[in-house]
Each structure stands twice: as C-alpha cells, then as structure tokens.
Design a protein around this motif. Sequence first.
Motif, PDB file in Angstrom:
ATOM      1  N   GLY A 238       0.659  -1.271   0.234  1.00  0.00           N
ATOM      2  CA  GLY A 238       0.032   0.011   0.066  1.00  0.00           C
ATOM      3  C   GLY A 238       0.847   1.227  -0.030  1.00  0.00           C
ATOM      4  O   GLY A 238       0.378   2.327  -0.300  1.00  0.00           O
ATOM      5  N   HIS A 239       2.060   1.190   0.157  1.00  0.00           N
ATOM      6  CA  HIS A 239       2.967   2.336   0.349  1.00  0.00           C
ATOM      7  C   HIS A 239       3.163   3.262  -1.049  1.00  0.00           C
ATOM      8  O   HIS A 239       3.416   4.583  -0.936  1.00  0.00           O
ATOM      9  CB  HIS A 239       4.267   2.074   1.020  1.00  0.00           C
ATOM     10  N   LEU A 240       2.844   2.722  -2.018  1.00  0.00           N
ATOM     11  CA  LEU A 240       2.968   3.412  -3.416  1.00  0.00           C
ATOM     12  C   LEU A 240       1.410   3.794  -3.781  1.00  0.00           C
ATOM     13  O   LEU A 240       1.356   4.463  -4.583  1.00  0.00           O
ATOM     14  CB  LEU A 240       3.293   2.486  -4.510  1.00  0.00           C
ATOM     15  N   GLY A 241       0.383   3.283  -2.930  1.00  0.00           N
ATOM     16  CA  GLY A 241      -0.948   3.270  -3.469  1.00  0.00           C
ATOM     17  C   GLY A 241      -1.394   4.981  -3.899  1.00  0.00           C
ATOM     18  O   GLY A 241      -1.688   4.961  -5.107  1.00  0.00           O
ATOM     19  N   GLY A 242      -1.093   5.895  -3.024  1.00  0.00           N
ATOM     20  CA  GLY A 242      -1.597   7.214  -3.255  1.00  0.00           C
ATOM     21  C   GLY A 242      -0.620   7.750  -4.580  1.00  0.00           C
ATOM     22  O   GLY A 242      -1.103   8.524  -5.208  1.00  0.00           O
ATOM     23  N   GLN A 243       0.692   7.533  -4.561  1.00  0.00           N
ATOM     24  CA  GLN A 243       1.725   8.011  -5.492  1.00  0.00           C
ATOM     25  C   GLN A 243       1.101   7.389  -7.045  1.00  0.00           C
ATOM     26  O   GLN A 243       1.514   8.135  -7.972  1.00  0.00           O
ATOM     27  CB  GLN A 243       3.006   7.482  -5.430  1.00  0.00           C
ATOM     28  N   MET A 244       0.424   6.375  -7.010  1.00  0.00           N
ATOM     29  CA  MET A 244       0.039   5.631  -8.238  1.00  0.00           C
ATOM     30  C   MET A 244      -1.151   6.239  -8.779  1.00  0.00           C
ATOM     31  O   MET A 244      -1.516   5.855  -9.973  1.00  0.00           O
ATOM     32  CB  MET A 244       0.143   4.038  -8.331  1.00  0.00           C
ATOM     33  N   LEU A 245      -2.108   7.086  -8.060  1.00  0.00           N
ATOM     34  CA  LEU A 245      -3.154   7.701  -8.330  1.00  0.00           C
ATOM     35  C   LEU A 245      -3.170   8.409  -9.664  1.00  0.00           C
ATOM     36  O   LEU A 245      -4.060   8.230 -10.792  1.00  0.00           O
ATOM     37  CB  LEU A 245      -3.972   8.187  -7.277  1.00  0.00           C
ATOM     38  N   ALA A 246      -2.245   9.409  -9.655  1.00  0.00           N
ATOM     39  CA  ALA A 246      -2.347  10.133 -10.685  1.00  0.00           C
ATOM     40  C   ALA A 246      -1.827   9.461 -12.105  1.00  0.00           C
ATOM     41  O   ALA A 246      -2.549   9.922 -13.134  1.00  0.00           O
ATOM     42  CB  ALA A 246      -1.053  11.386 -10.414  1.00  0.00           C
ATOM     43  N   PRO A 247      -0.690   8.404 -12.047  1.00  0.00           N
ATOM     44  CA  PRO A 247      -0.549   7.699 -13.483  1.00  0.00           C
ATOM     45  C   PRO A 247      -1.966   6.931 -13.722  1.00  0.00           C
ATOM     46  O   PRO A 247      -2.167   6.980 -14.883  1.00  0.00           O
ATOM     47  CB  PRO A 247       0.578   6.893 -12.978  1.00  0.00           C
ATOM     48  N   VAL A 248      -2.600   6.387 -12.753  1.00  0.00           N
ATOM     49  CA  VAL A 248      -3.693   5.615 -13.095  1.00  0.00           C
ATOM     50  C   VAL A 248      -4.655   6.653 -13.891  1.00  0.00           C
ATOM     51  O   VAL A 248      -5.470   6.312 -14.871  1.00  0.00           O
ATOM     52  CB  VAL A 248      -4.574   5.139 -11.893  1.00  0.00           C
ATOM     53  N   VAL A 249      -5.083   7.784 -13.211  1.00  0.00           N
ATOM     54  CA  VAL A 249      -6.048   8.733 -13.943  1.00  0.00           C
ATOM     55  C   VAL A 249      -5.540   8.989 -15.004  1.00  0.00           C
ATOM     56  O   VAL A 249      -6.298   9.101 -16.203  1.00  0.00           O
ATOM     57  CB  VAL A 249      -5.993   9.841 -12.820  1.00  0.00           C
ATOM     58  N   GLU A 250      -4.244   9.360 -15.572  1.00  0.00           N
ATOM     59  CA  GLU A 250      -3.712   9.613 -16.945  1.00  0.00           C
ATOM     60  C   GLU A 250      -4.196   8.481 -17.769  1.00  0.00           C
ATOM     61  O   GLU A 250      -4.543   8.821 -18.868  1.00  0.00           O
ATOM     62  CB  GLU A 250      -2.354   9.893 -16.684  1.00  0.00           C
ATOM     63  N   GLU A 251      -3.828   7.147 -17.430  1.00  0.00           N
ATOM     64  CA  GLU A 251      -3.965   6.059 -18.280  1.00  0.00           C
ATOM     65  C   GLU A 251      -5.693   5.863 -18.676  1.00  0.00           C
ATOM     66  O   GLU A 251      -6.038   5.627 -19.727  1.00  0.00           O
ATOM     67  CB  GLU A 251      -3.796   4.803 -17.572  1.00  0.00           C
ATOM     68  N   VAL A 252      -6.455   6.161 -17.550  1.00  0.00           N
ATOM     69  CA  VAL A 252      -7.736   6.192 -17.955  1.00  0.00           C
ATOM     70  C   VAL A 252      -8.334   7.095 -18.695  1.00  0.00           C
ATOM     71  O   VAL A 252      -9.222   7.124 -19.888  1.00  0.00           O
ATOM     72  CB  VAL A 252      -8.629   6.165 -16.588  1.00  0.00           C
TER      73      VAL A 252
END
Length: 815
Positions: A238-252
């Motif tokens: 979970g320690h990368l969870g918040g950090q990965m939100l922006a890249p996921v939003v960009e991919e979507v």
Amino acid sequence: MQRQPDDVEETPADAWMAARGWTAFPFQREVWRAMTAGRSGLLHATTGSGKTYAVWLGALMRDREHAPAPAGSRVLWITPMRALAADTVRALSLPLSDLAPRWRVSLRTGDTPSAERARQDRRLPEALVTTPESLSLLLTRADARERLTSVHTIIVDEWHELMGNKRGVQVQLALARLRVWNPSLVTWGLSATLGNLEEAMAVLLGHRKGQLVQGRMDKTLVIDTLLPHEPGRFSWAGHLGGQMLAPVVEEVERSGTSLVFTNTRSQAELWYQMLLEARPEWAGIVALHHGSLDKAVREWVELGLKEGRLKAVVATSSLDLGVDFLPVERVLQIGSAKGVARLLQRAGRSGHAPGRPSRVTLVPTHTLELVEAAAARRAAQAGCIEKRESPDKPLDVLVQHLVTVALGGGFVATDLLAEVRSTWAYRTLTDAEWRWALAFVERGGESLQAYPEYHRVQLVEGVYRVADAGIARRHRLQVGTIVSDASMQVKYLGGASLGSVEESFIARLKKGDCFLFAGRLLEFIRVQDMTAYVRRAEKNRGAVPRWGGGKMPLSTEMADAVLELLAAADQGHFLEPELQTARPMLEMQRRVSRLPRPDTLVIERYRSREGQHLYLYPFAGRFVNLGLASLLAWRLARDRPNTFSIAMNDYGFELLSAEPVDLSPVLDGSVFTTDDLLHDVLASLNATELSQRRFREIARVAGLVFSGYPGAPKSMKQLQASSSLFFEVFRKYDAGNLLLVQAEREVLSQELDLRRLTATLERLRLWRREVVELRHPSPMSLPLMVERFREKLSNEKLADRLARILKDAQKGLES
C-alpha cells in the motif's frame, strides 16, 4: 480474413459465419467434427478467439443428427456466474433464426423470475443456460429423468473456474447422473487459462476418453507496468497507493473504456473513491462492480460497459470471466495478480474479439510488486500457467447429492455407487465411506439417530427416497456448495437497496458510525430484520467493510519467476524496466543483507526493544508461509521453550521472541524435516479451532445446519452455534464421523496447502542457508513488521512508528 481451403466441405455453421463476413478457424472446425461424431472433449483457446461458437454451432449441427429430434431440452450450458449466463444467452440466440428457428434459449439461475421458472417447469427450452446450483435443483424434481433424458450435449463454460472447487465436484456428480440417463451424452469444457489440460479433461469426463482441442491463434498480448516516479528504498503493501493514483488517472483519461481490477472488494471501494476525488467530473461515467452490490446496480454497470457509456469500471473478480465487453480497450490491475492464469484472464477482458490485441497494465502498490510484474510477464510469455486440481471426495457434497437424487426419483444404492465412482472426485471412494454417507442421510449416523429431521432418506421397496415434505423443502432451499459468512442487506431508510455486507462487519458498528460501501459514505442507523439501515453521511472518514477470503497467495509459478529475477539482480542484471525502477530497493537489500535466490534461503536476525526478530524468505505464498512459520516456531520451542509472535506475507515470515533462538536446527536443516509432518503441523496450530471453523461450511453443505427460509434467514450467531454444537457432539460421541475427518483434511489441503508446504520443506533442506545479522530492518523485513503492527496500531500510530523506523534506518545507512 482466412480463406477456406478448397477441400474443406462447407457446413451450415460455415454458411452462417460467411453471411456475417466471418471465416471459421481450424480449431472451430475441429470441434464441429468431433461433436457431430459424438466425441466429448476440452477446448482450450485464447480469450476472445471464438470458443463459444465453436461448441455452440457444433451442438446445433449435432442436433441435426438426431432425426426425428426428441422433445424437450437438448443442450445444457453450465456457467459459473450469473452475469456470464445472461451474456451467454444473448450470444447463443444470435444464430437460432438461421440454424434452429424453432429453438428457444432460456436462462435459469437464482435470479430467474418466478414467471419464467414456471414457464420452464411446464416445458424446458431446447437450450438452457444454467449454473451448477440450478442444475442440481433440477435434479431434485421427481420427473427429472423424464425432463432431461433428451439432453444430448452439455457445455461447461470457464471450466478452470469450477474444476478446483466443490462447485466443480457438484458438476461432476450432475454429469454422471445425466450420462446414466443418456449414455451417448457429449460433454465439452471451455477454458483459456489451464496448465494441466489432460487432467482437466479427465476430471470433466470421468473415465471417458475425450479429444483435446487447442485453439492456437496469433493474438497480441501486451503486459506492461505503470512505473512509480519515486519507488523508494523500502517496500510494504500500500505504500505506493497514493503515488500511483495520478498515473492511473492519466491512463484512464487517454483510453476509451477501461477496466480497473483490484483483488479485493475493499480495495475496489477505495480506488473508486480515489478516482472520483481526483476527477469529480467523472461521476456517472466511472462505476463500481463487485459481488456484494445490489443486482440492479451490477446489471446497470454491465450494460453501460457493453454500450460504451462508461469511462472506467473499478471491479473485482466479479468481471473476471468471459463476459463480452467489446468497448473495453484497457485493463489495469491494481497490485499483483498473484497468478499467471488470473492475469491472463483479466487481460482477455480487453480486445475481446478475434484479431484484436489485449493489453493489461500492472499497477504496483509496493516496490517488490514491480519485480512481481516483470515476473508475471515472463511467466505468461513462457506459458507457465498454474494447474487446477479437483477436490478429493468431499463427503459433504456427496451427502447433499444423495438427498438430491433421492428427491429426484430415488436411487438404488448399488447403482448410484457405480455412478458416483465414475466421477474423477470419487474414483477412490471406498465401500466404508459409501456406507457411512448412506447411513448419515438415512439415520443421521451414529449420534443423530434419535432426531427424525436427520432421517432424510428412507428405503422403500429397495429404493431410497425422501418422504418428508419439510425435509424436501429445506434441502431445495440450500442446494449448492457456495458458503459465505452471513450477510445483511444494506438499505437506505427510504427502502432503496445498496447490496449486502457481512454480518460480522455490521455487528461492530455503533449508531452514527460511518462506512464506505457501494461507492458512498454511509452513516449506520440501526439493524432490523437482518437489514442494516443507513443514510448518506456528512463526515469525511469512514471504515471500509472487510470481506472474508480476500487475500490471494502468490502462486508457485509466480514465486519461482520472482526468485529468478532477484537472482539476476543479485548479479547486477536489471534488464526489465520494472527492475530498473526497483533497483534502489534491491540494491539496498543486497547492501544491508542478501537478495533471495532460487537455491538460497536468506535468514535475517535483528534485535530491538521488542525482542529477537528472525526473518526467513522461502517465497512460498502467504498460506504456506503461515503454516511454515507456525511449524518452525513449534519445533524450535519444543526443546528450548520460547514464545513467538508470527507475521507473514507472500515472500517470507517473521518470528518474534523474547528469548534468543538457537539457529542450529535451521542451519543443519533438521527443522525442515518432513518426518511426522502431519502431527507437527496439527500440534503447531490451534487445529481444533481451524477445523471447527472449516466444519461450519461443511455442516451447511451437508445439510446439518439450515440457514433459514426466504425472508427469515438465521443469523451468523445462530448458524455458528448450531455448527459448533454438532462439532462438539461428533467429537464426543461420534469420533469416527467422516465430516470431522474432512474438516481436518480441508484445513491441511486448502488453508495451509499441505502439499505445497511439504514441497517447500523438501526444497529448503536442499537450499544453502545464509544468516545475516541486521543493524536495522532490511527492505524485505520491514513489510513483515508492518503486517504485525497493523494488527495493533491505528493508521496514525502506524505512520508514526514507520517514520521512526525509517529515520533510524537512514541514520544507519549514512553511518
């Protein structure tokens, strides 16, 4: 488009496909030939390659061989999921107007309206799409043989999903019954993700021979990883969870329609909220889908996916299987898929059509999942798919089946024994086990003879039947092997339903508490009639329901691939982009300790104010590591008394003790012996508690515990009390009860995976063992500390504790 060879005779199926601009693949024609010749088999082909029409058109052509056609149902299509069933009906209906205009395809599941069920009761359709549970219910009808004798073909869809569990055993028993009624019955299984194909076909067909067809196609599969910008030197879930939100939003954002898969329902709820918080304007075009949501909500989401109205759907395994969502362009997997088969299954949800590429992007939630991502790609490209194995003669399923068959016209004991033994699961059923099962349903075994409600079947003129109408009704109400914790409906005060949450979660709430469910923040009001009433909450924080069985272990194939990559990193080879990104953490692990390798067991020792920490990294998956940790703690304390606390993850485990541990048995390998393993495993765990918990499920499948009538379900406390009473009665007065034996066996085989545990011990005895004395926690030991802290600390206290540990570790590195 393929050109049809001149020497291939055109069939009605070819003509139908040609009218749509399609050309049959060679594997489809192979299936058609086999089915029209009366052969059974297994079709293993890429997701989206045309498996459905391979067997369906084959079934329609096979029906032409039956002239004149018999009255009644001719094809049964068994599917593991209700959502998949509805989609299948639409696909099967498409060719009927041209190839079988008088045919009707209908659906029968637990969701089928009563009016449609009544229509089917009057006359079954020519093709019936159903689930294992609904098929078993059909077998309870007194006229079951008369209604189902006309069935000449059975298709079992997504066979890999059923094969390895009790639902698959239920299917095996039903198939054996139908083969007795129609010896020329043709059976075909479908799958895209199986590692042991010959065995899978043998399980499906019992002792019959079959034809294995593999649909090899040039289909592009892209497996890539969304790389974090700053992965860090340490790694915990979970320690990368918040950090990965922006890249996921960009991919979507840059894709058409995306499926965002998570491994648990709780994780799905959180990521759905995170996406909406990041993009509030996506409200209405981003949706949530998991098995606990209300049926109407799930159907709305599925329709929105089909019509391309949704930008993204955050989902669990509820959308894993072969539902055809053509608009889906991208699949993102949050966290590791933990298995190659699961990853391929989810990847196939994109590009779900012949010729279209499939793409899955892995989103790591901690640094070691970067290594898992690269390992998953390697294993998938090498075709290392996990095997599935059928449960071995589960007697609770057999007991249920005996009552089902007794209801469905009755049975002669010797005839049914031969029928049951024709299945793979019960091929080794002994005469003693058969006599026990028969006595159990006839008079409740040795300890329940005085209670008439457990005299479920009676021998009448040589035939076993169910004579009591109340017993018959109760049995029909809980046919099936799906057993989950009791759940409560969640409704607004105004009456609108949101879905269901486990009763154990609701029981912990007080009035005014808030929780996140169905993508909404809700305030708990009260419980009434097994329903939790809520209203929209205004607070900003809330708990997330935790559903049982959410965590999946790392498969052996994945674990081996991870170890190979770590060995390469240990040699300085960081070829994959994921390894380049994980390099700071891997190099720090190598600097302060060792990197695990396929032939080496890394053992770390560390002393803190808490006590003596011992870390071992067998890479055996969380279930095996739990059994291994308990076993080693018990063996190490047997000669030198000590008390251990245990934490584990997929990679390894921690033993924390007050007293120092003598490592001699570890270093000489004696602690890894498999001698007396069964005794030691049972002694090292609270085996009675584990068996009692497993017995609760067995008791419900076997019909000992009744879960209640529609509208009046029993609470979890009532069910647990009833099953616990039976457990204690059997232990005291019927110690030979085979359901007790089964409970213990399932604990060992399923919860602890005794077979993999045995193999791991044998492997560890051969491995080199390297001991490292740590001055501060290593990157691989810290996640095990976090696992233990989470059981004791709130999120705020955990964050403070981790900050102190990381600060101390940084000072140690600089010094």
